[in-house]
Design a protein around this motif. Sequence first.
Motif, PDB file in Angstrom:
ATOM      1  N   LEU A 171      51.877  36.698  45.798  1.00 24.06           N
ATOM      2  CA  LEU A 171      51.286  35.440  46.251  1.00 24.06           C
ATOM      3  C   LEU A 171      51.495  34.305  45.257  1.00 24.06           C
ATOM      4  CD1 LEU A 171      49.973  37.167  48.475  1.00 24.06           C
ATOM      5  CD2 LEU A 171      47.923  35.785  48.193  1.00 24.06           C
ATOM      6  N   PHE A 172      51.322  34.591  43.962  1.00 27.39           N
ATOM      7  CA  PHE A 172      51.366  33.533  42.959  1.00 27.39           C
ATOM      8  C   PHE A 172      52.755  33.349  42.353  1.00 27.39           C
ATOM      9  CE2 PHE A 172      47.243  33.739  43.970  1.00 27.39           C
ATOM     10  CZ  PHE A 172      46.321  34.321  43.128  1.00 27.39           C
ATOM     11  N   LEU A 201      48.801  22.645  45.035  1.00 28.25           N
ATOM     12  CA  LEU A 201      49.092  23.106  46.391  1.00 28.25           C
ATOM     13  C   LEU A 201      48.602  22.095  47.423  1.00 28.25           C
ATOM     14  CD1 LEU A 201      48.052  26.874  46.171  1.00 28.25           C
ATOM     15  CD2 LEU A 201      50.347  25.904  45.949  1.00 28.25           C
ATOM     16  N   ASN A 202      49.462  21.801  48.366  1.00 24.09           N
ATOM     17  CA  ASN A 202      49.081  21.024  49.547  1.00 24.09           C
ATOM     18  C   ASN A 202      49.322  21.928  50.750  1.00 24.09           C
ATOM     19  OD1 ASN A 202      48.673  19.188  51.609  1.00 24.09           O
ATOM     20  ND2 ASN A 202      50.687  18.254  51.382  1.00 24.09           N
ATOM     21  N   ILE A 203      48.322  22.739  51.068  1.00 20.15           N
ATOM     22  CA  ILE A 203      48.491  23.794  52.070  1.00 20.15           C
ATOM     23  C   ILE A 203      47.333  23.753  53.062  1.00 20.15           C
ATOM     24  CG2 ILE A 203      48.452  26.302  52.435  1.00 20.15           C
ATOM     25  CD1 ILE A 203      49.980  26.653  49.890  1.00 20.15           C
ATOM     26  N   LYS A 204      47.665  23.953  54.331  1.00 19.47           N
ATOM     27  CA  LYS A 204      46.650  24.202  55.353  1.00 19.47           C
ATOM     28  C   LYS A 204      46.444  25.710  55.419  1.00 19.47           C
ATOM     29  CE  LYS A 204      43.969  23.369  58.933  1.00 19.47           C
ATOM     30  NZ  LYS A 204      42.703  22.626  58.808  1.00 19.47           N
ATOM     31  N   PHE A 205      45.257  26.168  55.035  1.00 20.73           N
ATOM     32  CA  PHE A 205      44.977  27.597  55.010  1.00 20.73           C
ATOM     33  C   PHE A 205      44.356  28.033  56.340  1.00 20.73           C
ATOM     34  CE2 PHE A 205      45.996  28.905  50.786  1.00 20.73           C
ATOM     35  CZ  PHE A 205      45.856  27.774  49.989  1.00 20.73           C
ATOM     36  N   VAL A 206      44.872  29.147  56.861  1.00 18.93           N
ATOM     37  CA  VAL A 206      44.323  29.758  58.065  1.00 18.93           C
ATOM     38  C   VAL A 206      44.140  31.246  57.785  1.00 18.93           C
ATOM     39  CG1 VAL A 206      44.587  30.116  60.545  1.00 18.93           C
ATOM     40  CG2 VAL A 206      45.626  28.110  59.468  1.00 18.93           C
ATOM     41  N   ALA A 207      42.964  31.764  58.102  1.00 19.99           N
ATOM     42  CA  ALA A 207      42.682  33.188  57.913  1.00 19.99           C
ATOM     43  C   ALA A 207      42.327  33.802  59.252  1.00 19.99           C
ATOM     44  CB  ALA A 207      41.533  33.379  56.920  1.00 19.99           C
ATOM     45  N   ALA A 208      42.534  35.117  59.367  1.00 20.92           N
ATOM     46  CA  ALA A 208      42.207  35.813  60.609  1.00 20.92           C
ATOM     47  C   ALA A 208      41.646  37.189  60.292  1.00 20.92           C
ATOM     48  CB  ALA A 208      43.436  35.942  61.505  1.00 20.92           C
ATOM     49  N   GLY A 240      55.977  21.050  57.703  1.00 13.16           N
ATOM     50  CA  GLY A 240      56.245  21.978  56.624  1.00 13.16           C
ATOM     51  C   GLY A 240      56.395  23.409  57.116  1.00 13.16           C
ATOM     52  N   PRO A 241      56.584  24.357  56.197  1.00 14.27           N
ATOM     53  CA  PRO A 241      56.779  25.761  56.585  1.00 14.27           C
ATOM     54  C   PRO A 241      55.495  26.414  57.071  1.00 14.27           C
ATOM     55  CG  PRO A 241      56.693  25.557  54.201  1.00 14.27           C
ATOM     56  CD  PRO A 241      56.690  24.155  54.743  1.00 14.27           C
ATOM     57  N   PHE A 242      55.652  27.442  57.878  1.00 14.29           N
ATOM     58  CA  PHE A 242      54.541  28.290  58.303  1.00 14.29           C
ATOM     59  C   PHE A 242      54.802  29.672  57.710  1.00 14.29           C
ATOM     60  CE2 PHE A 242      51.070  29.586  61.039  1.00 14.29           C
ATOM     61  CZ  PHE A 242      51.331  30.939  61.254  1.00 14.29           C
ATOM     62  N   VAL A 243      53.976  30.057  56.748  1.00 12.37           N
ATOM     63  CA  VAL A 243      54.151  31.339  56.057  1.00 12.37           C
ATOM     64  C   VAL A 243      52.988  32.251  56.429  1.00 12.37           C
ATOM     65  CG1 VAL A 243      54.314  32.490  53.820  1.00 12.37           C
ATOM     66  CG2 VAL A 243      55.396  30.258  54.158  1.00 12.37           C
ATOM     67  N   ALA A 244      53.310  33.423  56.957  1.00 11.96           N
ATOM     68  CA  ALA A 244      52.278  34.368  57.391  1.00 11.96           C
ATOM     69  C   ALA A 244      52.360  35.652  56.582  1.00 11.96           C
ATOM     70  CB  ALA A 244      52.439  34.679  58.878  1.00 11.96           C
ATOM     71  N   ILE A 245      51.204  36.174  56.180  1.00 15.91           N
ATOM     72  CA  ILE A 245      51.152  37.466  55.499  1.00 15.91           C
ATOM     73  C   ILE A 245      50.087  38.329  56.157  1.00 15.91           C
ATOM     74  CG2 ILE A 245      51.860  36.488  53.278  1.00 15.91           C
ATOM     75  CD1 ILE A 245      48.875  36.921  52.394  1.00 15.91           C
ATOM     76  N   SER A 266      55.938  28.948  48.440  1.00 17.32           N
ATOM     77  CA  SER A 266      56.847  28.769  49.566  1.00 17.32           C
ATOM     78  C   SER A 266      56.150  28.100  50.750  1.00 17.32           C
ATOM     79  CB  SER A 266      57.426  30.116  49.992  1.00 17.32           C
ATOM     80  OG  SER A 266      56.409  30.972  50.483  1.00 17.32           O
ATOM     81  N   ALA A 267      54.810  28.188  50.789  1.00 11.88           N
ATOM     82  CA  ALA A 267      54.053  27.550  51.877  1.00 11.88           C
ATOM     83  C   ALA A 267      53.608  26.142  51.532  1.00 11.88           C
ATOM     84  CB  ALA A 267      52.832  28.402  52.229  1.00 11.88           C
ATOM     85  N   ASN A 268      53.945  25.656  50.349  1.00 18.90           N
ATOM     86  CA  ASN A 268      53.468  24.330  49.948  1.00 18.90           C
ATOM     87  C   ASN A 268      53.943  23.267  50.921  1.00 18.90           C
ATOM     88  OD1 ASN A 268      51.860  22.873  48.262  1.00 18.90           O
ATOM     89  ND2 ASN A 268      53.166  23.037  46.472  1.00 18.90           N
ATOM     90  N   HIS A 269      53.040  22.342  51.235  1.00 21.17           N
ATOM     91  CA  HIS A 269      53.264  21.274  52.212  1.00 21.17           C
ATOM     92  C   HIS A 269      53.395  21.844  53.627  1.00 21.17           C
ATOM     93  CE1 HIS A 269      53.713  18.564  48.838  1.00 21.17           C
ATOM     94  NE2 HIS A 269      54.592  19.402  48.326  1.00 21.17           N
ATOM     95  N   GLY A 270      52.901  23.059  53.817  1.00 22.72           N
ATOM     96  CA  GLY A 270      52.913  23.680  55.129  1.00 22.72           C
ATOM     97  C   GLY A 270      51.608  24.407  55.382  1.00 22.72           C
ATOM     98  N   THR A 271      51.702  25.534  56.077  1.00 22.43           N
ATOM     99  CA  THR A 271      50.518  26.321  56.435  1.00 22.43           C
ATOM    100  C   THR A 271      50.673  27.746  55.922  1.00 22.43           C
ATOM    101  OG1 THR A 271      50.094  25.000  58.415  1.00 22.43           O
ATOM    102  CG2 THR A 271      49.139  27.205  58.365  1.00 22.43           C
TER     103      THR A 271
END
Length: 620
Positions: free
Chosen positions: A375-376, A439-446, A356-361, A397-402
Amino acid sequence: MEFANAEQERVKICLIGNSKLSQIVHSLIPEFEALASITIIDNIFNDAVRAARDLIERQQVDIFISAGANAFYLQDTLPIPVLALKVEQADLIQAVLTARRISPKILLLTYERQEANVELLGLFEGLDLTHHTYSTAEHAKEIFHGLRNDGFGVVIGSSYACDLAEQWGLESVLIYSRESCRNLLRKAIRHAGQYKRQVQQAQLGQFLLEQNPQPQVLTNQDGIVIAWNSAAAQFLGNMSRRRRLDSVLDSKLIEAPSLRAEGLLVGERLCSLNKQPFEVEGERVGFLYSFLPSPQALAQDDGRRLVFQSSRMAEVQNQLSVYGATPGTVLIRGETGTGKELAARQVHVSSANAKGPFVAINCAAIPAELFESELFGYAEGAFTSAKSGGKSGLLESANHGTFFMDEINSLPMPQQAKLLRVLQEREVSPVGARRPISLNIKFVAACNVDLMDEVRAGRFREDLYYRISTFAVHIPPLRERAEDIPLLTSYLMRREGQRYGLEIEPDALIKGVAPVFRRYHWPGNVRQLENVVERLIVSQRLYGSCEAMLDALPRVIPELYAPLSEGENGGHLHHVEQEEIVKALQLFGGNKSMAAEYLGISQTTLWRRLKRLQSGEGYA
């Protein structure tokens, strides 16, 4: 179709209860041993939801049972069935008869959404019964506090109400009977079996859809989307059940009973479409849309990746791979420039959503007033300047991705609360929309700070911290993994040489800069190293040879030769070279030729620098 596997016939039931209710259900477990595996969690409200979600994530439950306010709270929160224990008329009458033997002055306390037919209780003579309902746990406590001086001798209610009564020194009677609990377990076994069969059928349909690599969407007779494969999610985006395809396709195509069409423009891609009716036992129940998109050039990888040879970074790489394969959120902590986004991409590659897509903010770059709409997303007409047709948010836009959230520590507190709800519910409600989007998203925070310090300072929500920090990875700064600098430098030199189309001598250049690079503290970490290497590669055009380039290093990268502190005599180079040259001469017994070769410089350059070092001159 049913998968009649013996090992799957025994359903998994979990009671979320407390105190007396838990004791009754526990005593009934042996009766249902052959039919069900029964787990008991003795918790209420938020604690109960956390425990329940953990069971769901580990696939250790088919159905939940509960009672009172707990049951309604879980039904509103959890994604799988929750059966509530009802207040039966016979149970209520029996509870009153039992309570009357203790005291004629009775307080009946029930949850406000729970049905309790108390009119019949008016037929009891000599009974002083007062009925109150509560909405929350705190409300129930307030009721007890307000009635503490009214002389009640006994309380009838749920386990929670009975526990409160005992805390106030009052006798209590549980409103539920053993037989009602037994019937609830029987009902749960039936419902769990039905639910498992429905899930199996849905997963079978999904499995069949996924066998086709091309985008496919299944709708019902009315054109409402009920299923799609991952290729469709990537091609069409924003897929959700209960929506129509009229936002993607012309109404004439949706109304047609079947068709084959070429040259359709869907979004920005041309495609062909095959629409077929879907029938069950000769009756049309829906339609299958099969898309064949035109070929599309894939974005080329810029070659950026984590490069290392240190054991510390090897451990980081393993953590990213293992934690990435879980459904939980991953928190990446490290100083600016350590490569947190590259680490996040490694998590994405290791996740179930890798295709899936990789969306970074960057959370610091989103104005607070635009947080929800960005975001919403928002529905058409959500506000005055809303785009016609609405707008998809970054989360969609990040659904089924990260979805990667950098500098999450910079989010204001109100936005932290909104993000927490998204992480808890795994759904998003566009501004002005009536229905949420799953949402089916892999969430990553930094973050580049210690979030626990931010929690203690009151700048970061504690519940959000614990939500995102289950899988935490710390990326060490470059100065703490100096053994990676030569390999990183080599990799960056070759990359930048290819990028600028230049022929370079990486080995000689690396050997020449190694002493300076090794001693420098790299406050900007790998990002600063990238900038320095790029400058060196481009600057090589100014000098005819690698040796001339190395002689000019103090002028090309002066920041690496800056004084260690204000007012200190000599620059960084003076300290670096003095130590490195002395070590080299000692290593080779004073042989200047061998020392110069080891240091990657000519004998003439070594002689010149020794002379300057002996005279105490600097190189700034």
